[in-house]
Design a protein around this motif. Structure first.
Motif, PDB file in Angstrom:
ATOM      1  N   THR A  58       3.405   5.195   6.409  1.00 51.39           N
ATOM      2  CA  THR A  58       3.811   4.851   5.048  1.00 51.39           C
ATOM      3  C   THR A  58       4.746   3.645   4.982  1.00 51.39           C
ATOM      4  O   THR A  58       4.534   2.759   4.148  1.00 51.39           O
ATOM      5  CB  THR A  58       4.414   6.076   4.332  1.00 51.39           C
ATOM      6  N   PRO A  59       5.771   3.541   5.830  1.00 48.95           N
ATOM      7  CA  PRO A  59       6.629   2.349   5.745  1.00 48.95           C
ATOM      8  C   PRO A  59       5.891   1.039   6.024  1.00 48.95           C
ATOM      9  O   PRO A  59       6.262  -0.008   5.512  1.00 48.95           O
ATOM     10  CB  PRO A  59       7.699   2.589   6.810  1.00 48.95           C
ATOM     11  N   ARG A  62       3.263   0.654   2.733  1.00 49.13           N
ATOM     12  CA  ARG A  62       3.851   0.502   1.401  1.00 49.13           C
ATOM     13  C   ARG A  62       3.888  -0.955   0.927  1.00 49.13           C
ATOM     14  O   ARG A  62       3.474  -1.233  -0.209  1.00 49.13           O
ATOM     15  CB  ARG A  62       5.246   1.119   1.347  1.00 49.13           C
ATOM     16  N   ARG A  65       0.430  -1.959  -0.072  1.00 45.08           N
ATOM     17  CA  ARG A  65       0.029  -1.297  -1.323  1.00 45.08           C
ATOM     18  C   ARG A  65       0.691  -1.949  -2.534  1.00 45.08           C
ATOM     19  O   ARG A  65       0.101  -1.996  -3.612  1.00 45.08           O
ATOM     20  CB  ARG A  65       0.385   0.182  -1.264  1.00 45.08           C
ATOM     21  N   ASN A  66       1.922  -2.426  -2.361  1.00 43.00           N
ATOM     22  CA  ASN A  66       2.624  -3.080  -3.467  1.00 43.00           C
ATOM     23  C   ASN A  66       1.982  -4.413  -3.839  1.00 43.00           C
ATOM     24  O   ASN A  66       2.034  -4.820  -4.991  1.00 43.00           O
ATOM     25  CB  ASN A  66       4.100  -3.293  -3.130  1.00 43.00           C
ATOM     26  N   ASP A  75      -8.064   3.693  -1.278  1.00 41.34           N
ATOM     27  CA  ASP A  75      -6.904   2.944  -0.799  1.00 41.34           C
ATOM     28  C   ASP A  75      -7.369   2.012   0.324  1.00 41.34           C
ATOM     29  O   ASP A  75      -7.743   2.468   1.404  1.00 41.34           O
ATOM     30  CB  ASP A  75      -5.839   3.918  -0.287  1.00 41.34           C
ATOM     31  N   SER A  77      -5.453  -0.304   1.711  1.00 40.86           N
ATOM     32  CA  SER A  77      -4.330  -0.809   2.512  1.00 40.86           C
ATOM     33  C   SER A  77      -4.479  -0.521   4.011  1.00 40.86           C
ATOM     34  O   SER A  77      -4.117  -1.381   4.820  1.00 40.86           O
ATOM     35  CB  SER A  77      -3.002  -0.296   1.974  1.00 40.86           C
TER      36      SER A  77
END
Length: 99
Positions: A58-59, A62, A65-66, A75, A77
């Motif tokens: 996730t880090p 993220r 994704r932004n 998704d 990403s």
């Protein structure tokens, strides 16, 4: 001597990127198994594996994704991250071969 140190550093970075790619693929496969009821989402072991990988990725995902537009249920990403990591591996390999 410095060239050998650079080669070792590049090899370590390549291994880290390969591990990240493998984690993305494993998470994707477990997610598919859950989505198509091949494995019950209540399977505690696979749920723990999936959640652990998600906490690791996730880090990294993220920021991607932004930047990316919202595509709904899909998704992209992880695919973008894999492509970026593969490009990084190629660049590092080119640097290593040039020395």
């Amino acid at each position: 001597m410095a060239m050998q140190g650079l080669a070792v550093l590049i090899d370590i970075l390549v291994m880290i990127t390969q591990v990240l790619v493998m984690l993305i693929i494993v998470q994707f496969l477990i997610g598919l198994a859950f989505a198509f009821n091949v494995v019950s989402p209540s399977n505690e072991f696979l749920r723990q594996v999936y959640d652990s990988i998600d906490r690791l990725l996730t880090p990294v995902l993220r920021p991607i994704r932004n930047i990316m537009p919202n595509t709904g249920a899909i998704d992209f990403s992880p695919l973008v991250l894999i492509l970026g990591l593969q490009i990084l591996i190629r660049v590092l390999d080119g640097i290593q071969r040039s020395y």
